[in-house]
Motif scaffolding. Structure first.
Motif, PDB file in Angstrom:
ATOM      1  N   THR A  11      -9.013  -2.242 -17.114  1.00 24.76           N
ATOM      2  CA  THR A  11     -10.244  -1.856 -17.801  1.00 24.76           C
ATOM      3  C   THR A  11     -11.401  -2.000 -16.831  1.00 24.76           C
ATOM      4  OG1 THR A  11      -9.337  -2.635 -19.893  1.00 24.76           O
ATOM      5  CG2 THR A  11     -11.711  -2.313 -19.793  1.00 24.76           C
ATOM      6  N   ASP A  12     -12.204  -0.929 -16.700  1.00 31.04           N
ATOM      7  CA  ASP A  12     -13.334  -0.962 -15.765  1.00 31.04           C
ATOM      8  C   ASP A  12     -14.572  -1.574 -16.422  1.00 31.04           C
ATOM      9  OD1 ASP A  12     -14.482   1.072 -17.313  1.00 31.04           O
ATOM     10  OD2 ASP A  12     -14.135   2.633 -15.836  1.00 31.04           O
ATOM     11  N   SER A  13     -15.644  -1.663 -15.658  1.00 27.73           N
ATOM     12  CA  SER A  13     -16.876  -2.300 -16.145  1.00 27.73           C
ATOM     13  C   SER A  13     -17.526  -1.539 -17.295  1.00 27.73           C
ATOM     14  CB  SER A  13     -17.873  -2.458 -14.996  1.00 27.73           C
ATOM     15  OG  SER A  13     -18.201  -1.193 -14.455  1.00 27.73           O
ATOM     16  N   ALA A  14     -17.184  -0.256 -17.460  1.00 27.96           N
ATOM     17  CA  ALA A  14     -17.716   0.537 -18.569  1.00 27.96           C
ATOM     18  C   ALA A  14     -16.858   0.412 -19.820  1.00 27.96           C
ATOM     19  CB  ALA A  14     -17.825   2.005 -18.149  1.00 27.96           C
ATOM     20  N   GLY A  15     -15.772  -0.376 -19.746  1.00 29.10           N
ATOM     21  CA  GLY A  15     -14.907  -0.560 -20.898  1.00 29.10           C
ATOM     22  C   GLY A  15     -13.822   0.483 -21.049  1.00 29.10           C
ATOM     23  N   ARG A  16     -13.655   1.352 -20.054  1.00 22.66           N
ATOM     24  CA  ARG A  16     -12.615   2.388 -20.119  1.00 22.66           C
ATOM     25  C   ARG A  16     -11.280   1.791 -19.696  1.00 22.66           C
ATOM     26  NH1 ARG A  16     -15.369   7.001 -16.503  1.00 22.66           N
ATOM     27  NH2 ARG A  16     -15.564   5.180 -15.149  1.00 22.66           N
ATOM     28  N   ALA A  17     -10.256   1.997 -20.498  1.00 21.10           N
ATOM     29  CA  ALA A  17      -8.902   1.537 -20.164  1.00 21.10           C
ATOM     30  C   ALA A  17      -8.195   2.645 -19.385  1.00 21.10           C
ATOM     31  CB  ALA A  17      -8.132   1.200 -21.423  1.00 21.10           C
ATOM     32  N   TRP A  18      -7.801   2.347 -18.158  1.00 27.99           N
ATOM     33  CA  TRP A  18      -7.117   3.295 -17.287  1.00 27.99           C
ATOM     34  C   TRP A  18      -5.632   2.950 -17.216  1.00 27.99           C
ATOM     35  CZ3 TRP A  18      -9.591   7.293 -14.754  1.00 27.99           C
ATOM     36  CH2 TRP A  18     -10.981   7.252 -14.715  1.00 27.99           C
ATOM     37  N   VAL A  19      -4.782   3.954 -17.312  1.00 26.21           N
ATOM     38  CA  VAL A  19      -3.347   3.773 -17.123  1.00 26.21           C
ATOM     39  C   VAL A  19      -2.996   4.458 -15.804  1.00 26.21           C
ATOM     40  CG1 VAL A  19      -1.047   4.233 -18.023  1.00 26.21           C
ATOM     41  CG2 VAL A  19      -2.933   3.740 -19.595  1.00 26.21           C
ATOM     42  N   CYS A  20      -2.486   3.658 -14.865  1.00 29.15           N
ATOM     43  CA  CYS A  20      -2.183   4.159 -13.522  1.00 29.15           C
ATOM     44  C   CYS A  20      -0.682   4.153 -13.277  1.00 29.15           C
ATOM     45  CB  CYS A  20      -2.860   3.292 -12.464  1.00 29.15           C
ATOM     46  SG  CYS A  20      -4.651   3.309 -12.573  1.00 29.15           S
ATOM     47  N   THR A  21      -0.192   5.256 -12.737  1.00 26.95           N
ATOM     48  CA  THR A  21       1.216   5.367 -12.360  1.00 26.95           C
ATOM     49  C   THR A  21       1.288   5.876 -10.928  1.00 26.95           C
ATOM     50  OG1 THR A  21       1.316   7.579 -13.318  1.00 26.95           O
ATOM     51  CG2 THR A  21       2.091   5.788 -14.689  1.00 26.95           C
ATOM     52  N   PRO A  22       2.237   5.373 -10.160  1.00 26.35           N
ATOM     53  CA  PRO A  22       2.367   5.838  -8.779  1.00 26.35           C
ATOM     54  C   PRO A  22       2.930   7.251  -8.729  1.00 26.35           C
ATOM     55  CG  PRO A  22       4.040   4.201  -9.278  1.00 26.35           C
ATOM     56  CD  PRO A  22       3.163   4.300 -10.482  1.00 26.35           C
ATOM     57  N   LEU A  62      -1.904   6.692  -6.482  1.00 28.62           N
ATOM     58  CA  LEU A  62      -1.845   6.474  -7.924  1.00 28.62           C
ATOM     59  C   LEU A  62      -2.542   7.611  -8.653  1.00 28.62           C
ATOM     60  CD1 LEU A  62      -2.824   2.703  -8.302  1.00 28.62           C
ATOM     61  CD2 LEU A  62      -0.533   3.688  -8.241  1.00 28.62           C
ATOM     62  N   SER A  63      -1.998   7.973  -9.789  1.00 25.14           N
ATOM     63  CA  SER A  63      -2.629   8.919 -10.691  1.00 25.14           C
ATOM     64  C   SER A  63      -3.015   8.124 -11.931  1.00 25.14           C
ATOM     65  CB  SER A  63      -1.665  10.044 -11.049  1.00 25.14           C
ATOM     66  OG  SER A  63      -2.269  10.932 -11.954  1.00 25.14           O
ATOM     67  N   CYS A  64      -4.308   8.104 -12.237  1.00 20.50           N
ATOM     68  CA  CYS A  64      -4.814   7.268 -13.335  1.00 20.50           C
ATOM     69  C   CYS A  64      -5.533   8.131 -14.370  1.00 20.50           C
ATOM     70  CB  CYS A  64      -5.766   6.215 -12.784  1.00 20.50           C
ATOM     71  SG  CYS A  64      -5.032   5.181 -11.499  1.00 20.50           S
ATOM     72  N   VAL A  65      -5.288   7.826 -15.638  1.00 24.35           N
ATOM     73  CA  VAL A  65      -5.903   8.579 -16.728  1.00 24.35           C
ATOM     74  C   VAL A  65      -6.591   7.633 -17.700  1.00 24.35           C
ATOM     75  CG1 VAL A  65      -4.312  10.521 -16.597  1.00 24.35           C
ATOM     76  CG2 VAL A  65      -3.755   8.594 -18.052  1.00 24.35           C
ATOM     77  N   THR A  66      -7.618   8.153 -18.349  1.00 23.22           N
ATOM     78  CA  THR A  66      -8.308   7.461 -19.429  1.00 23.22           C
ATOM     79  C   THR A  66      -8.793   8.524 -20.418  1.00 23.22           C
ATOM     80  OG1 THR A  66      -9.987   5.792 -19.957  1.00 23.22           O
ATOM     81  CG2 THR A  66     -10.596   7.450 -18.310  1.00 23.22           C
ATOM     82  N   ALA A  67      -9.063   8.126 -21.623  1.00 21.35           N
ATOM     83  CA  ALA A  67      -9.428   9.072 -22.680  1.00 21.35           C
ATOM     84  C   ALA A  67     -10.742   9.796 -22.424  1.00 21.35           C
ATOM     85  CB  ALA A  67      -9.488   8.350 -24.022  1.00 21.35           C
ATOM     86  N   THR A  68     -11.670   9.195 -21.698  1.00 18.52           N
ATOM     87  CA  THR A  68     -12.991   9.795 -21.547  1.00 18.52           C
ATOM     88  C   THR A  68     -13.169  10.634 -20.284  1.00 18.52           C
ATOM     89  OG1 THR A  68     -13.839   7.806 -20.491  1.00 18.52           O
ATOM     90  CG2 THR A  68     -14.092   7.969 -22.888  1.00 18.52           C
ATOM     91  N   VAL A  69     -12.112  10.802 -19.513  1.00 19.66           N
ATOM     92  CA  VAL A  69     -12.178  11.657 -18.319  1.00 19.66           C
ATOM     93  C   VAL A  69     -11.083  12.709 -18.456  1.00 19.66           C
ATOM     94  CG1 VAL A  69     -11.967  11.718 -15.801  1.00 19.66           C
ATOM     95  CG2 VAL A  69     -13.090   9.776 -16.901  1.00 19.66           C
ATOM     96  N   GLU A  70     -11.466  13.981 -18.330  1.00 20.86           N
ATOM     97  CA  GLU A  70     -10.535  15.080 -18.609  1.00 20.86           C
ATOM     98  C   GLU A  70      -9.357  15.159 -17.648  1.00 20.86           C
ATOM     99  OE1 GLU A  70     -12.403  18.852 -19.263  1.00 20.86           O
ATOM    100  OE2 GLU A  70     -14.003  17.945 -20.427  1.00 20.86           O
ATOM    101  N   SER A  71      -9.595  15.015 -16.354  1.00 20.42           N
ATOM    102  CA  SER A  71      -8.534  15.160 -15.358  1.00 20.42           C
ATOM    103  C   SER A  71      -8.115  13.798 -14.818  1.00 20.42           C
ATOM    104  CB  SER A  71      -9.030  16.014 -14.191  1.00 20.42           C
ATOM    105  OG  SER A  71      -9.394  17.286 -14.642  1.00 20.42           O
TER     106      SER A  71
END
Length: 74
Positions: free
Chosen positions: A7-18, A34-43
């Motif tokens: 979780t970053d400082s903005a509260g976004r939970a990122w899921v990272c996979t190699p 790593l490729s990381c995704v979160t709900a608030t970033v499209e790509s």
């Protein structure tokens, strides 16, 4: 290979996979993409980290993601 959630400082939970390396290559001592995704970033966000990224401090990994990520979608 595993995945990791930070979780970053903005509260976004990122899921990272190699990103899978070519077969036959040793992963020890090699950097990992790593490729990381979160709900608030499209790509997905791609970052390069050291081969021991799974034991890297969560705030450090989150800081790398914050730096690499685009502005969140509205």
């Amino acid at each position: 290979m595993s995945e990791r959630t930070v979780t970053d400082s903005a509260g976004r939970a990122w899921v990272c996979t190699p990103v899978v390396a070519p077969s036959g290559s040793s992963s020890q001592g090699r950097d990992v993409s790593l490729s990381c995704v979160t709900a608030t970033v499209e790509s997905p966000v791609s970052i390069m980290v050291g081969w021991q990224w799974e034991s890297m401090a969560a705030p450090g990994l989150a800081r790398l993601l914050t730096t690499a990520s685009p502005v969140p979608k509205q």
